[in-house]
Design a protein around this motif. Sequence first.
Motif, PDB file in Angstrom:
ATOM      1  N   UNK A 297       0.817  -0.958   0.003  1.00  0.00           N
ATOM      2  CA  UNK A 297      -0.190   0.017   0.046  1.00  0.00           C
ATOM      3  C   UNK A 297       1.039   1.171  -0.183  1.00  0.00           C
ATOM      4  N   UNK A 298       0.471   2.367  -0.937  1.00  0.00           N
ATOM      5  CA  UNK A 298       1.420   3.309  -0.873  1.00  0.00           C
ATOM      6  C   UNK A 298       2.504   3.274  -2.022  1.00  0.00           C
ATOM      7  N   UNK A 299       2.608   2.120  -2.443  1.00  0.00           N
ATOM      8  CA  UNK A 299       3.740   2.091  -3.196  1.00  0.00           C
ATOM      9  C   UNK A 299       3.467   2.365  -4.766  1.00  0.00           C
ATOM     10  N   UNK A 300       4.180   3.330  -5.440  1.00  0.00           N
ATOM     11  CA  UNK A 300       3.852   3.620  -6.807  1.00  0.00           C
ATOM     12  C   UNK A 300       3.762   2.573  -7.726  1.00  0.00           C
ATOM     13  N   UNK A 301       2.827   2.475  -8.583  1.00  0.00           N
ATOM     14  CA  UNK A 301       2.716   1.545  -9.676  1.00  0.00           C
ATOM     15  C   UNK A 301       3.520   1.831 -10.903  1.00  0.00           C
ATOM     16  N   UNK A 302       4.262   0.518 -11.224  1.00  0.00           N
ATOM     17  CA  UNK A 302       5.273   0.850 -12.311  1.00  0.00           C
ATOM     18  C   UNK A 302       4.478   0.126 -13.390  1.00  0.00           C
ATOM     19  N   UNK A 303       5.096   0.339 -14.745  1.00  0.00           N
ATOM     20  CA  UNK A 303       4.886  -0.368 -16.095  1.00  0.00           C
ATOM     21  C   UNK A 303       4.836  -1.579 -15.982  1.00  0.00           C
ATOM     22  N   UNK A 304       6.070  -2.192 -15.184  1.00  0.00           N
ATOM     23  CA  UNK A 304       6.166  -3.697 -15.157  1.00  0.00           C
ATOM     24  C   UNK A 304       4.981  -4.412 -14.232  1.00  0.00           C
ATOM     25  N   UNK A 305       4.302  -3.770 -13.372  1.00  0.00           N
ATOM     26  CA  UNK A 305       3.149  -4.103 -12.805  1.00  0.00           C
ATOM     27  C   UNK A 305       2.130  -4.465 -13.832  1.00  0.00           C
ATOM     28  N   UNK A 306       1.970  -3.767 -14.490  1.00  0.00           N
ATOM     29  CA  UNK A 306       0.802  -3.931 -15.811  1.00  0.00           C
ATOM     30  C   UNK A 306       1.182  -5.236 -16.501  1.00  0.00           C
ATOM     31  N   UNK A 307       2.402  -5.225 -16.691  1.00  0.00           N
ATOM     32  CA  UNK A 307       2.806  -6.500 -17.583  1.00  0.00           C
ATOM     33  C   UNK A 307       2.509  -7.877 -16.805  1.00  0.00           C
ATOM     34  N   UNK A 308       2.628  -7.716 -15.527  1.00  0.00           N
ATOM     35  CA  UNK A 308       2.331  -9.062 -14.868  1.00  0.00           C
ATOM     36  C   UNK A 308       1.126  -9.640 -14.561  1.00  0.00           C
ATOM     37  N   UNK A 309       0.065  -8.862 -14.929  1.00  0.00           N
ATOM     38  CA  UNK A 309      -1.407  -9.203 -14.864  1.00  0.00           C
ATOM     39  C   UNK A 309      -1.416 -10.395 -16.053  1.00  0.00           C
ATOM     40  N   UNK A 310      -2.399 -11.381 -15.937  1.00  0.00           N
ATOM     41  CA  UNK A 310      -2.885 -12.430 -16.686  1.00  0.00           C
ATOM     42  C   UNK A 310      -3.428 -11.790 -18.004  1.00  0.00           C
ATOM     43  N   UNK A 311      -2.800 -12.223 -18.957  1.00  0.00           N
ATOM     44  CA  UNK A 311      -3.418 -11.697 -20.331  1.00  0.00           C
ATOM     45  C   UNK A 311      -4.724 -12.305 -20.685  1.00  0.00           C
ATOM     46  N   UNK A 312      -5.016 -13.406 -20.062  1.00  0.00           N
ATOM     47  CA  UNK A 312      -6.247 -14.131 -20.388  1.00  0.00           C
ATOM     48  C   UNK A 312      -7.598 -13.334 -19.646  1.00  0.00           C
ATOM     49  N   UNK A 313      -7.322 -12.507 -18.933  1.00  0.00           N
ATOM     50  CA  UNK A 313      -8.378 -11.638 -18.422  1.00  0.00           C
ATOM     51  C   UNK A 313      -8.715 -10.552 -18.962  1.00  0.00           C
ATOM     52  N   UNK A 314      -7.947  -9.993 -20.129  1.00  0.00           N
ATOM     53  CA  UNK A 314      -7.962  -8.762 -20.939  1.00  0.00           C
ATOM     54  C   UNK A 314      -9.567  -9.091 -21.576  1.00  0.00           C
ATOM     55  N   UNK A 315     -10.130  -9.857 -22.231  1.00  0.00           N
ATOM     56  CA  UNK A 315     -11.810  -9.749 -22.766  1.00  0.00           C
ATOM     57  C   UNK A 315     -12.609  -9.800 -21.631  1.00  0.00           C
ATOM     58  N   UNK A 316     -12.226 -10.363 -20.400  1.00  0.00           N
ATOM     59  CA  UNK A 316     -13.315 -10.092 -19.314  1.00  0.00           C
ATOM     60  C   UNK A 316     -13.414  -8.517 -18.668  1.00  0.00           C
ATOM     61  N   UNK A 317     -12.303  -8.163 -18.502  1.00  0.00           N
ATOM     62  CA  UNK A 317     -11.904  -6.795 -18.028  1.00  0.00           C
ATOM     63  C   UNK A 317     -12.617  -5.642 -19.204  1.00  0.00           C
ATOM     64  N   UNK A 318     -12.104  -5.986 -20.559  1.00  0.00           N
ATOM     65  CA  UNK A 318     -12.772  -5.216 -21.551  1.00  0.00           C
ATOM     66  C   UNK A 318     -14.546  -5.427 -21.568  1.00  0.00           C
ATOM     67  N   UNK A 319     -14.858  -6.518 -21.380  1.00  0.00           N
ATOM     68  CA  UNK A 319     -16.500  -6.480 -21.261  1.00  0.00           C
ATOM     69  C   UNK A 319     -16.817  -5.818 -20.106  1.00  0.00           C
ATOM     70  N   UNK A 320     -16.286  -5.759 -19.088  1.00  0.00           N
ATOM     71  CA  UNK A 320     -16.580  -5.410 -17.642  1.00  0.00           C
ATOM     72  C   UNK A 320     -16.620  -3.771 -17.846  1.00  0.00           C
TER      73      UNK A 320
END
Length: 60
Positions: free
Chosen positions: A6-29
């Motif tokens: 908590x309170x730590x800055x979000x870096x670009x690499x944090x976004x690269x770590x997320x599962x790519x299989x959730x992209x359609x789910x997130x996009x639809x939501x």
Amino acid sequence: MTKPEAGSPVTKSDYNRRKLSTDPFIERKMEFLIESMDDLSMEHICLFYFFYHSLSRQQA
């Protein structure tokens, strides 16, 4: 994958770590969220005009 502290800055690499299989789910939501916000906005506009019209009739 570790959770950022908590309170730590979000870096670009944090976004690269997320599962790519959730992209359609997130996009639809996100599409549902945007659609709901549009509906809510239209409802507020309709209510505003309804009350404005009622007020103008009372003042007449």
